[in-house]
Write an enzyme that holds these catalytic residues in place. Sequence first.
Site, mmCIF file in Angstrom:
data_model
loop_
_atom_site.group_PDB
_atom_site.id
_atom_site.type_symbol
_atom_site.label_atom_id
_atom_site.label_comp_id
_atom_site.label_asym_id
_atom_site.label_seq_id
_atom_site.Cartn_x
_atom_site.Cartn_y
_atom_site.Cartn_z
ATOM 1 N N SER A 60 15.876 7.944 -1.804
ATOM 2 C CA SER A 60 15.250 9.025 -1.438
ATOM 3 C C SER A 60 15.525 10.199 -2.217
ATOM 4 O O SER A 60 16.477 10.454 -3.165
ATOM 5 C CB SER A 60 15.687 9.470 0.104
ATOM 6 O OG SER A 60 15.680 8.060 0.934
HETATM 7 N N1 SAM Z 1 19.382 5.185 1.708
HETATM 8 C C1 SAM Z 1 18.759 4.590 0.490
HETATM 9 C C2 SAM Z 1 19.267 5.335 -0.669
HETATM 10 O O1 SAM Z 1 20.131 6.004 -0.663
HETATM 11 O O2 SAM Z 1 19.134 4.566 -1.871
HETATM 12 C C3 SAM Z 1 17.304 4.622 0.474
HETATM 13 C C4 SAM Z 1 16.717 3.950 1.507
HETATM 14 S S1 SAM Z 1 14.816 3.398 1.119
HETATM 15 C C5 SAM Z 1 14.140 4.898 1.519
HETATM 16 C C6 SAM Z 1 14.577 2.536 2.640
HETATM 17 C C7 SAM Z 1 15.609 1.122 2.468
HETATM 18 O O3 SAM Z 1 15.458 0.560 4.010
HETATM 19 C C8 SAM Z 1 15.099 0.027 1.749
HETATM 20 O O4 SAM Z 1 16.058 -0.384 0.800
HETATM 21 C C9 SAM Z 1 14.603 -1.105 2.870
HETATM 22 O O5 SAM Z 1 14.606 -2.439 2.138
HETATM 23 C C10 SAM Z 1 15.496 -0.751 3.765
HETATM 24 N N2 SAM Z 1 15.237 -1.273 5.123
HETATM 25 C C11 SAM Z 1 13.829 -1.324 5.687
HETATM 26 N N3 SAM Z 1 13.950 -1.866 6.959
HETATM 27 C C12 SAM Z 1 15.240 -2.246 7.186
HETATM 28 C C13 SAM Z 1 15.971 -2.748 8.171
HETATM 29 N N4 SAM Z 1 15.238 -3.446 9.360
HETATM 30 N N5 SAM Z 1 17.430 -3.106 8.073
HETATM 31 C C14 SAM Z 1 17.829 -2.473 6.950
HETATM 32 N N6 SAM Z 1 17.400 -2.066 5.876
HETATM 33 C C15 SAM Z 1 16.167 -1.936 5.937
#
Ligand code: SAM
Length: 215
Positions: A60
């Site tokens: 993000s």
């Molecule tokens: N917080 C992260 C960082 O600091 O890099 C960025 C997050 S990225 C925008 C969103 C993440 O949420 C992705 O890696 C995706 O695989 C994960 N995601 C989506 N659905 C999810 C779920 N049900 N449980 C865990 N992770 C999930």
Amino acid sequence: MNSAVARKRMVAELVKRGITDQRVLGAMQEIPRHIFVEEAMSAQAYSDGSLPIGEKQTISQPYIVAKMTQLLALTGREKVLELGTGSGYQAAVLATLADRVCTVERIRPLALKARKALDSLRLLNVNLKIGDGTEGWAEEAPFDAILVTAGAPHLPDCLVQQLAPGGRLVIPVGDRIDQKLLLVTKGMDGSVATEECDGCRFVRLIGRNGWNDEQ
Ligand code: SAM
């Protein structure tokens, strides 16, 4: 430019954009964001944008990390749940500001890379699990703060249940393109209040209480 100077500029931008929590600004000055992105992207690590991290996912943008973290109002004593570990950068920021962090990522290669980056910073207070974060982490609940870093179609009930009295939960909720950041607070009596904050655009939260993979 060395990375500490680049971070100083990034933090100055965050202040200009309205981030006021000195602990959040301090953590973002401290954590080297470039180690959470591909080497080829490290020159862009301190500009205010999201960046690809593989598996069609993103780290993000610094402003949104700062904004969401500030909404949690952490003091250093909390146990925090993060859903969507991604690169691990947000977890590192939280680990600097809270007592313990539990973070969940559904995509194994991302989780493994994030674990390595967190270990390289010796952030030993981060517990990382591979799985569906839309169910929270019942065995570790309750949490003083919960941060969801992927866009959800609605606020999952189980996350509200896993929030401690006095706790704060931040989650982007909306359609696939645009979402609103919601700040959910639980009173000491268990009452729940929801406030709409900034607009935002996240990748989808996929899982049992989120979007399904085909949508
Ligand atoms: N917080 C992260 C960082 O600091 O890099 C960025 C997050 S990225 C925008 C969103 C993440 O949420 C992705 O890696 C995706 O695989 C994960 N995601 C989506 N659905 C999810 C779920 N049900 N449980 C865990 N992770 C999930």
